[in-house]
Every structure is written in structure tokens, then in C-alpha cells.
Write an enzyme that holds these catalytic residues in place. Sequence first.
Site, mmCIF file in Angstrom:
data_model
loop_
_atom_site.group_PDB
_atom_site.id
_atom_site.type_symbol
_atom_site.label_atom_id
_atom_site.label_comp_id
_atom_site.label_asym_id
_atom_site.label_seq_id
_atom_site.Cartn_x
_atom_site.Cartn_y
_atom_site.Cartn_z
ATOM 1 N N ASN A 64 -57.758 -4.108 -33.129
ATOM 2 C CA ASN A 64 -57.000 -3.792 -31.914
ATOM 3 C C ASN A 64 -57.235 -2.308 -31.609
ATOM 4 O OD1 ASN A 64 -55.199 -3.415 -29.868
ATOM 5 N ND2 ASN A 64 -53.412 -4.181 -30.977
ATOM 6 N N ARG B 143 -58.950 -7.592 -29.904
ATOM 7 C CA ARG B 143 -57.912 -7.853 -28.905
ATOM 8 C C ARG B 143 -58.350 -7.181 -27.610
ATOM 9 N NH1 ARG B 143 -52.156 -5.179 -28.158
ATOM 10 N NH2 ARG B 143 -51.286 -6.707 -26.721
ATOM 11 N N HIS C 191 -49.038 -10.321 -23.781
ATOM 12 C CA HIS C 191 -48.538 -10.784 -25.097
ATOM 13 C C HIS C 191 -48.944 -12.228 -25.358
ATOM 14 C CE1 HIS C 191 -44.931 -7.821 -24.519
ATOM 15 N NE2 HIS C 191 -45.965 -7.201 -25.068
ATOM 16 N N ARG D 162 -39.958 0.845 -20.583
ATOM 17 C CA ARG D 162 -40.380 0.308 -19.282
ATOM 18 C C ARG D 162 -39.202 -0.366 -18.585
ATOM 19 N NH1 ARG D 162 -45.123 -3.355 -21.309
ATOM 20 N NH2 ARG D 162 -45.607 -2.098 -23.143
ATOM 21 N N GLU E 159 -50.270 -11.539 -34.487
ATOM 22 C CA GLU E 159 -51.372 -11.520 -33.517
ATOM 23 C C GLU E 159 -52.713 -11.347 -34.237
ATOM 24 O OE1 GLU E 159 -48.751 -8.668 -31.629
ATOM 25 O OE2 GLU E 159 -49.585 -9.311 -29.710
#
Length: 393
Positions: free
Chosen positions: A7, A88, A177, A236, A379
Site C-alpha cells: 500500500n 492497493r 474502502h 473529514r 485489507e
Amino acid sequence: MKILSVNAGSSSLKFQMYEMPEEKVLISGVFERIGIDNSLYTIKINGEKIKKETVLTNHKDAVRILIKELLENKVIKSLDEIKGIGHRVVHGGDRYAKSTVITEDVIKTIDELSSLAPLHNPANLMGILAFKEEVPDAVSVAVFDTAFHQTMPKESYIYAVPYEWFTKYGVRRYGFHGISHDYLTRTLKKVLKNDKPNLITCHLGNGGSISAIKDGLCYDTSLGFSPNAGLVMGSRSGDIDSSIIPYIMSKTDKSLEEVMSDLSKKSGLLGVSGVSSDSRDVEDGINNNNERCILAQKLYINRVIEYIAKYYVELGHVDALCFAGGIGENSISTRKEILEGLACLGIKFDEKDNDFRGEFKLITKKDSSIPCYVIPTDEEVMIARDTYNLIEG
Ligand code: AMP
């Protein structure tokens, strides 16, 4: 077969090496502050964590050091043992509904999609190119964060804006996601012994999103065109009225860029609490009766409940609900408040069964209308699985 799961961010590179198909983690770690001062990396091997300072001018430096560590720690004897490298990639637009072997064409497409993900795709590409150069014989695979959501029907992904914004410029909900929601969906399919379940999967981390899964496929999701939609997140805002943006610009001397940055870096839990984007700090504030922390948590919980309720109605019938991500897996009070808010749907949970962090567990009572699970998401293993499967054909 040894597979690396990667990643790459703009100044970081996380990795995990697996023995596949056993899914055994051989080594993992992260390179940080790439291209800036005080670069460092951490590796975890045989339960030991080693931290080293070094110079990392670019991602290639990180890859070279990684290879050196793999050899020195005898994780591999030679480079050709690394058969696959899964990356990723944040944005696959509507071009990729599945993971794919990276060819020159795929690299070009990921680059073209950078206009949709200007912060992420170029960074992901830096990682891909660095590994291609240093480990040229391994099969490179792109695993997209948007791919899982490509099964959404049009009514879930079209915004009520001029239709040409969609046809000409690709303005639509993409969702993110996806690797995590895919992992949660696959896990629940096994647990429920049902290949086509209706699910609500909640990935609640620093970023957060909720997906509605219908007949085993993604039907709706709370993140949208960008990763700033839907839930209240660490820093956010999630959903807001778009008119706020020009209004704040007219009231302050902030540029569009600055207001957008405020919405992604200074909003959410941080913006409302004024304390932190980290839910643990907000929880501490609540315990000290900090009113803004109490308010931030209320907004957070309300928004999660809104989305779960919306998806419950959209799906008509829900076989299971789950929580994942740093907050979903660890925040006992957040899970409690969400489930209490859902009591009107017949969800009944057990305070004792909810009193834990970071493991797989059913937290609802037998007579709950919907079973609710906590699932530590993974993940990295999803990236390794897809890479392995593409190599094995
Ligand atoms: P992630 O982005 O999935 O790594 O999640 C980060 C979020 O998880 C942060 O808001 C952390 O505060 C939260 N988190 C991690 N550990 C805990 C914990 N033990 N209790 C509450 N929140 C936690």
C-alpha cells in the site's frame, strides 16, 4: 508461494509478505517520510518490531531496503521467490470491477484516473513502478478500492446533477474502502453459510463508510465521488450542503483549495470537538464532560445510524450487520451507542458481549432481529488473495 501486499502513499509504503495460499504473514512493515527528512522504517518479524532511521529519497530506495531486509532476515533466499506483488490502488473508476494484472495499458489507465484521485493514484503508481523496476519478474497486480462497489445499480450511484456531468466528466458515486467491504462480505458469507446475503457492513476507521450488500453484491455505499462523503470521519466532514463552500469563501479570504482542505483535514470529529480526530481523545473529552466532544460523538453516532437505517429500508431484509476499522473494532462505547440507537429495528445487544476490542465476535443476543458481528478487517490479505488467485489462474 510468496506474495507481497503493498500500500503505497505519497510519503509512505506499507508492506506485508505472505506465504500463500496458507495466508501466513512472514514479515510486515512500513516505510515513512519518504522524500522528506527523518525518514524511517519499521519491520515486524517473528513477533519482534525493529525501527531504523535511514535516507529514503524516493519509493525506489524503500523497495531496495525492503529487498535487503527480506534477504538478510532470510524471508527469501533470492528475488525470484517473490512471485507476485499486489498493490492497493485507490481509484479504478468504472474501468475495473475486479483486480487485474498490471500491464502497460493498466498503468496508463491508473494514470488517466489520477484526475479522479489526484492525491492517491499518483502515489500508488510510484509504488507500482518502483517494484516493477526492482523486482521485474514478479507478477504485479492492482487491487482497487473502488472495484467492489461497481455492482451498484445506477439509482445508487447517479447524483441528481446535470446528467452530462456523469456522461462527460464521470461525476458519480464510486465508493471507497471496497477492499475492506469485500473482506467483510466474504467473511459474513462464510459465517452465515449463505452465498447471497443481504448485509450492512460498517468500516469505521479514521475514514469511514457503510455499504449495503444485496444478494451478496454491493448495492449502495456512503462514500461518493470522493472519499469525503457520507459519515462524519476523523477530520473529514462527510455529507454537507455544497452551498456552504462558496458562502465560507465569501466570508473569509480562503481560496477554494483552502476550504476544501478544511473540509477534509479540519472537519469531522476534529472540527466539531476542537480536540482531536482520534476517537480515543474524543472519548477522553467526553469522560471529562467536554461539551464539544459530546456533540462531536453525537453527530458521529447519528450519521452512522442514519445510513444504517437508510440501508435497512433499501434492503428490506438484512441477514447481518458488522463493525470493522479502528473505531468499529475497538470503541466499545461507539458500538454501544450505535446499537442502542437501532433498538427500534429490534436489534438487541449484550453489554457484556460487547466489552472487548479487536476480535471477531457476535455481539447481539439470540433474539435480536439482526445479528451484529465485530470483524477485524484485513485489507492486506485481500490484496494477497487476489494476487495469488490471478497468478494461479
Ligand atoms: P483506522 O483508520 O482503521 O486505523 O482507525 C483509526 C481510528 O480508530 C482512530 O480514530 C482511533 O481512535 C480508533 N481506535 C483505535 N484504537 C481504539 C481504541 N482502543 N478505542 C477507541 N478507538 C480506537
